[in-house]
Motif scaffolding. Structure first.
Motif, PDB file in Angstrom:
ATOM      1  N   PHE A  63     -40.173 -11.847  52.757  1.00  0.00           N
ATOM      2  CA  PHE A  63     -40.973 -12.519  53.502  1.00  0.00           C
ATOM      3  C   PHE A  63     -40.204 -12.903  55.008  1.00  0.00           C
ATOM      4  CE2 PHE A  63     -43.524 -12.493  50.125  1.00  0.00           C
ATOM      5  CZ  PHE A  63     -44.881 -13.152  50.403  1.00  0.00           C
ATOM      6  N   ASP A  64     -41.071 -13.078  56.176  1.00  0.00           N
ATOM      7  CA  ASP A  64     -40.234 -13.513  57.293  1.00  0.00           C
ATOM      8  C   ASP A  64     -39.933 -14.873  57.214  1.00  0.00           C
ATOM      9  OD1 ASP A  64     -39.541 -14.196  59.839  1.00  0.00           O
ATOM     10  OD2 ASP A  64     -41.251 -12.903  60.869  1.00  0.00           O
ATOM     11  N   GLY A  65     -38.834 -15.528  57.582  1.00  0.00           N
ATOM     12  CA  GLY A  65     -38.696 -16.876  57.485  1.00  0.00           C
ATOM     13  C   GLY A  65     -39.257 -17.715  58.588  1.00  0.00           C
ATOM     14  N   THR A  66     -39.813 -16.848  59.615  1.00  0.00           N
ATOM     15  CA  THR A  66     -40.096 -17.697  60.648  1.00  0.00           C
ATOM     16  C   THR A  66     -41.881 -18.259  60.450  1.00  0.00           C
ATOM     17  OG1 THR A  66     -41.119 -15.796  61.746  1.00  0.00           O
ATOM     18  CG2 THR A  66     -39.006 -16.413  62.256  1.00  0.00           C
ATOM     19  N   LYS A  67     -42.283 -17.768  59.203  1.00  0.00           N
ATOM     20  CA  LYS A  67     -43.679 -18.004  59.132  1.00  0.00           C
ATOM     21  C   LYS A  67     -43.742 -19.112  58.083  1.00  0.00           C
ATOM     22  CE  LYS A  67     -45.248 -14.378  61.147  1.00  0.00           C
ATOM     23  NZ  LYS A  67     -45.879 -14.590  62.372  1.00  0.00           N
ATOM     24  N   ASN A  68     -45.104 -19.670  58.044  1.00  0.00           N
ATOM     25  CA  ASN A  68     -45.288 -20.492  57.037  1.00  0.00           C
ATOM     26  C   ASN A  68     -45.591 -20.008  55.735  1.00  0.00           C
ATOM     27  OD1 ASN A  68     -46.615 -22.778  55.626  1.00  0.00           O
ATOM     28  ND2 ASN A  68     -48.339 -22.765  56.687  1.00  0.00           N
ATOM     29  N   PRO A  69     -44.525 -20.408  54.602  1.00  0.00           N
ATOM     30  CA  PRO A  69     -44.449 -19.778  53.378  1.00  0.00           C
ATOM     31  C   PRO A  69     -45.551 -20.466  52.244  1.00  0.00           C
ATOM     32  CG  PRO A  69     -42.853 -21.636  53.534  1.00  0.00           C
ATOM     33  CD  PRO A  69     -43.542 -21.446  55.016  1.00  0.00           C
ATOM     34  N   LEU A 112     -45.210 -20.597  45.389  1.00  0.00           N
ATOM     35  CA  LEU A 112     -44.576 -20.375  44.270  1.00  0.00           C
ATOM     36  C   LEU A 112     -44.589 -19.031  43.715  1.00  0.00           C
ATOM     37  CD1 LEU A 112     -45.338 -23.606  42.252  1.00  0.00           C
ATOM     38  CD2 LEU A 112     -43.469 -23.165  43.585  1.00  0.00           C
ATOM     39  N   ASN A 113     -45.679 -18.147  43.702  1.00  0.00           N
ATOM     40  CA  ASN A 113     -45.534 -16.741  43.395  1.00  0.00           C
ATOM     41  C   ASN A 113     -44.514 -16.132  44.285  1.00  0.00           C
ATOM     42  OD1 ASN A 113     -47.729 -17.120  41.546  1.00  0.00           O
ATOM     43  ND2 ASN A 113     -49.606 -16.539  43.010  1.00  0.00           N
ATOM     44  N   ASN A 114     -44.403 -16.391  45.489  1.00  0.00           N
ATOM     45  CA  ASN A 114     -43.433 -15.487  46.260  1.00  0.00           C
ATOM     46  C   ASN A 114     -42.149 -15.919  46.334  1.00  0.00           C
ATOM     47  OD1 ASN A 114     -45.301 -13.347  47.212  1.00  0.00           O
ATOM     48  ND2 ASN A 114     -46.746 -15.194  47.882  1.00  0.00           N
ATOM     49  N   GLN A 115     -41.956 -17.390  46.010  1.00  0.00           N
ATOM     50  CA  GLN A 115     -40.531 -17.972  46.387  1.00  0.00           C
ATOM     51  C   GLN A 115     -39.907 -18.525  45.219  1.00  0.00           C
ATOM     52  OE1 GLN A 115     -39.371 -17.526  49.322  1.00  0.00           O
ATOM     53  NE2 GLN A 115     -41.285 -17.205  50.805  1.00  0.00           N
ATOM     54  N   SER A 116     -40.795 -18.850  44.250  1.00  0.00           N
ATOM     55  CA  SER A 116     -40.164 -19.626  42.928  1.00  0.00           C
ATOM     56  C   SER A 116     -38.730 -18.820  42.589  1.00  0.00           C
ATOM     57  CB  SER A 116     -41.080 -19.677  41.868  1.00  0.00           C
ATOM     58  OG  SER A 116     -41.466 -18.485  41.444  1.00  0.00           O
ATOM     59  N   TYR A 156     -36.617 -17.586  44.101  1.00  0.00           N
ATOM     60  CA  TYR A 156     -35.317 -17.643  45.250  1.00  0.00           C
ATOM     61  C   TYR A 156     -34.917 -19.294  45.302  1.00  0.00           C
ATOM     62  CZ  TYR A 156     -36.410 -12.969  46.082  1.00  0.00           C
ATOM     63  OH  TYR A 156     -36.769 -11.484  45.864  1.00  0.00           O
ATOM     64  N   LEU A 157     -35.697 -20.027  44.263  1.00  0.00           N
ATOM     65  CA  LEU A 157     -35.525 -21.499  44.197  1.00  0.00           C
ATOM     66  C   LEU A 157     -34.403 -21.830  43.239  1.00  0.00           C
ATOM     67  CD1 LEU A 157     -39.083 -23.042  44.871  1.00  0.00           C
ATOM     68  CD2 LEU A 157     -37.528 -22.409  46.437  1.00  0.00           C
ATOM     69  N   GLU A 158     -33.644 -22.875  43.428  1.00  0.00           N
ATOM     70  CA  GLU A 158     -32.778 -23.173  42.326  1.00  0.00           C
ATOM     71  C   GLU A 158     -33.392 -23.518  41.090  1.00  0.00           C
ATOM     72  OE1 GLU A 158     -28.756 -26.249  41.628  1.00  0.00           O
ATOM     73  OE2 GLU A 158     -29.633 -25.588  43.561  1.00  0.00           O
ATOM     74  N   ALA A 159     -34.595 -24.140  41.306  1.00  0.00           N
ATOM     75  CA  ALA A 159     -35.374 -24.411  39.852  1.00  0.00           C
ATOM     76  C   ALA A 159     -36.837 -24.784  40.238  1.00  0.00           C
ATOM     77  CB  ALA A 159     -34.746 -25.911  39.599  1.00  0.00           C
ATOM     78  N   GLN A 160     -37.805 -24.654  39.368  1.00  0.00           N
ATOM     79  CA  GLN A 160     -39.126 -24.700  39.705  1.00  0.00           C
ATOM     80  C   GLN A 160     -39.555 -26.279  39.979  1.00  0.00           C
ATOM     81  OE1 GLN A 160     -41.052 -22.115  39.572  1.00  0.00           O
ATOM     82  NE2 GLN A 160     -43.166 -23.045  39.454  1.00  0.00           N
ATOM     83  N   PRO A 161     -40.107 -26.663  41.014  1.00  0.00           N
ATOM     84  CA  PRO A 161     -40.465 -27.690  41.570  1.00  0.00           C
ATOM     85  C   PRO A 161     -41.426 -28.598  40.594  1.00  0.00           C
ATOM     86  CG  PRO A 161     -41.530 -26.456  43.151  1.00  0.00           C
ATOM     87  CD  PRO A 161     -40.758 -25.552  42.185  1.00  0.00           C
ATOM     88  N   ASP A 162     -41.118 -29.863  40.186  1.00  0.00           N
ATOM     89  CA  ASP A 162     -42.151 -30.618  39.181  1.00  0.00           C
ATOM     90  C   ASP A 162     -42.716 -31.621  40.037  1.00  0.00           C
ATOM     91  OD1 ASP A 162     -40.243 -32.851  39.091  1.00  0.00           O
ATOM     92  OD2 ASP A 162     -39.238 -31.611  37.562  1.00  0.00           O
TER      93      ASP A 162
END
Length: 279
Positions: A93-99, A114-118, A120-126
């Motif tokens: 994904f292009d980091g200049t776009k609204n994710p 979350l489908n596209n970025q989770s 790559y996150l250190e943990a799932q946000p709650d």
């Protein structure tokens, strides 16, 4: 008003997705909250990673979804962002776009994010935290407040029970700070603005959000506007009282982005709300 005295600790770890503007973009309140929580709060996002130092000199790894210059409306549209590039999310994904923008449905979507970025996150946000409103603030915040409500509603559609924290954005600095404000960190300059009018804008936004979000379950306001020291937290610069004078006075550096002490005070407020409401 009710004053709740609470313990300054939480039992469980919480993963917070902080969505905001320049006041969230690599700012010192994040590592300070991590420190105050003794590591029980983790901030995640596609922007970062920065090792921020708390007031005890301890460094914490932080990410976020803060974008300098972004308004609440930015997050509900097919927007682009080129102010800087600290993107650490999905390389497809292009980091200049609204994710958060789902092009298939034409709206903001936490599920799409979350489908596209989770992974790559250190943990799932709650937990979700919204620190928006500075960009786009006006005497009539109908559009600004409606955009924040739209974000809340879109999150609620995908995650009905997730806690959402809405920050009442800070009041501007004093008149001297407004007078010396330059374009900085994504915010346009303010010379010619009057402190009284700027205060009315923030008050209007707080009132509108209070009415629009009244009755939402598991939603909490973080009252930074009424707890941040707008008189002294914007720093000071020794300045001649007039161009010919030898006498000096101290003037704020600006009126929108506080100095480190201001971000630490924000952290105190954020942490206080967290410990009073998190399980």
């Amino acid at each position: 008003s009710f004053l709740h005295i609470v313990s300054n600790t939480i039992e469980n770890r919480h993963v917070v997705l902080a969505i905001g503007d320049s006041l969230t973009n690599n700012k010192a309140w994040e590592p300070e909250v991590c420190g105050l929580s003794d590591g029980k709060i983790l901030f995640v996002g596609t922007r970062g990673t920065y090792n921020g130092m708390d007031s005890d000199g301890i460094r914490w790894s932080c990410c976020h979804e803060g974008r300098s210059g972004a308004s609440a409306s930015w997050y509900i549209r097919d927007s682009s962002y080129t102010y800087e590039n600290h993107y650490v999310g999905n390389p497809d994904f292009d980091g200049t776009k609204n994710p958060f923008y789902d092009p298939a449905n034409g709206k903001m979507s936490l599920t799409f994010y979350l489908n596209n970025q989770s992974e790559y996150l250190e943990a799932q946000p709650d937990t979700i935290m919204l620190y928006l409103g500075t960009n786009g603030v006006s005497l009539d915040n109908t559009q600004n407040a409606d955009a924040i409500k739209t974000i809340v509603d879109c999150i609620r559609q995908d995650a009905p029970d997730i806690p959402i924290y809405v920050v009442n954005t800070l009041y501007r600095g004093n008149q001297n700070g407004i007078g010396v404000q330059q374009s900085n960190d994504g915010f346009a300059s303010q010379p010619g603005k009057m402190k009284y009018e700027e205060d009315l804008k923030i008050m209007d936004l707080m009132q509108r959000l209070s009415l629009l979000l009244k009755g939402y379950s598991n939603l909490y306001f973080i009252p930074i506007a009424t707890t941040h020291d707008s008189e002294y937290n914007f720093g000071n610069v020794e300045t001649p009282v007039n161009p010919r004078a030898v006498q000096m006075e101290y003037l704020p550096k600006e009126s929108v982005h506080p100095q480190t002490q201001g971000y630490y005070q924000m952290a105190d407020c954020i942490w206080s709300v967290f410990v009073g409401t998190m399980n």
